[in-house]
Enzyme design. Structure first.
Site, PDB file in Angstrom:
ATOM      1  N   SER A   1       0.847  -1.190   0.000  1.00  0.00           N
ATOM      2  CA  SER A   1       0.000   0.000   0.000  1.00  0.00           C
ATOM      3  C   SER A   1       0.883   1.240   0.000  1.00  0.00           C
ATOM      4  CB  SER A   1      -0.892   0.035   1.248  1.00  0.00           C
ATOM      5  OG  SER A   1      -1.604   1.253   1.306  1.00  0.00           O
TER       6      SER A   1
ATOM      7  N   VAL B   1       7.663   2.133   3.646  1.00  0.00           N
ATOM      8  CA  VAL B   1       8.555   1.472   2.690  1.00  0.00           C
ATOM      9  C   VAL B   1       8.002   1.594   1.271  1.00  0.00           C
ATOM     10  CG1 VAL B   1       9.670  -0.708   2.047  1.00  0.00           C
ATOM     11  CG2 VAL B   1       9.456  -0.085   4.455  1.00  0.00           C
ATOM     12  N   CYS B   2       6.694   1.425   1.128  1.00  0.00           N
ATOM     13  CA  CYS B   2       6.069   1.535  -0.201  1.00  0.00           C
ATOM     14  C   CYS B   2       6.112   2.971  -0.712  1.00  0.00           C
ATOM     15  CB  CYS B   2       4.625   1.033  -0.156  1.00  0.00           C
ATOM     16  SG  CYS B   2       4.479  -0.708   0.298  1.00  0.00           S
ATOM     17  N   ASP B   3       5.888   3.916   0.170  1.00  0.00           N
ATOM     18  CA  ASP B   3       5.976   5.344  -0.162  1.00  0.00           C
ATOM     19  C   ASP B   3       7.373   5.644  -0.709  1.00  0.00           C
ATOM     20  OD1 ASP B   3       6.840   8.136   0.500  1.00  0.00           O
ATOM     21  OD2 ASP B   3       4.812   8.333   1.274  1.00  0.00           O
TER      22      ASP B   3
ATOM     23  N   ALA C   1       8.005   4.045  -4.169  1.00  0.00           N
ATOM     24  CA  ALA C   1       7.362   4.771  -5.277  1.00  0.00           C
ATOM     25  C   ALA C   1       8.188   5.990  -5.671  1.00  0.00           C
ATOM     26  CB  ALA C   1       5.946   5.179  -4.886  1.00  0.00           C
TER      27      ALA C   1
END
Length: 163
Positions: free
Chosen positions: A48, A53-55, A58
């Site tokens: 998500s 970590v995903c932020d 991206a």
């Protein structure tokens, strides 16, 4: 102690044909990923965009996409397209694309990224595929521990080798 997540199905192997999958972009329009698209594709799945970590992934992938404008870089998650649009705008990410698999989970099933155990069940694991112009997987990284980022250096080497 951190544990790897288990995914449904099997991740595609290098050399396999990447299946064509329809997803939804931030403008709520259908898009197609995978398959023979006559361009190199990088497809990264994240749990998500609302996680640190995903932020960070991206944002890092957007920088990589800026260095390789001939490569289509797409981030796939189960986040709603509205969240994808908001995240893209807030972070001024103009070189990377976003796609949501919230409707069908087809991507997760076909690419072997759908988490089948843990509290994250139904979301996508952290995986990166590089697909060549003929639709074959030329690189794959399945990150075993969900809170660990992928190897950006290995990804860039795979892109350079594929273009």
């Amino acid at each position: 102690m951190k544990k790897p997540v288990q995914v449904a199905g099997h991740a595609l192997e290098v050399g396999q044909q990447a299946p064509m999958v329809k997803l939804i972009n931030p403008e709520l329009k259908p898009i197609q990923l995978g398959g023979d698209q006559d361009k190199v594709q990088v497809i990264a799945t994240v749990v998500s965009l609302n996680t640190p970590v995903c932020d960070a992934e991206a944002i890092r992938l957007n920088k990589i996409a800026q260095r390789y404008p001939e490569v289509q870089v797409t981030i796939v998650s189960k986040d709603l397209p509205f969240e994808d649009a908001k995240f893209k705008k807030q972070n001024r990410l103009n070189s990377v694309e976003f796609a949501s698999d919230y409707r069908s989970n087809d991507f997760g099933k076909l690419y072997g990224t759908s988490i089948e155990s843990s509290v994250l069940q139904g979301l996508d694991s952290r995986t990166i595929y590089v697909i060549d112009k003929n639709g074959k997987v030329s690189y794959r990284e399945v990150v075993e521990e969900i809170s660990t980022p992928p190897s950006y250096q290995a990804l860039e080497q795979a892109i350079q080798h594929t273009i």
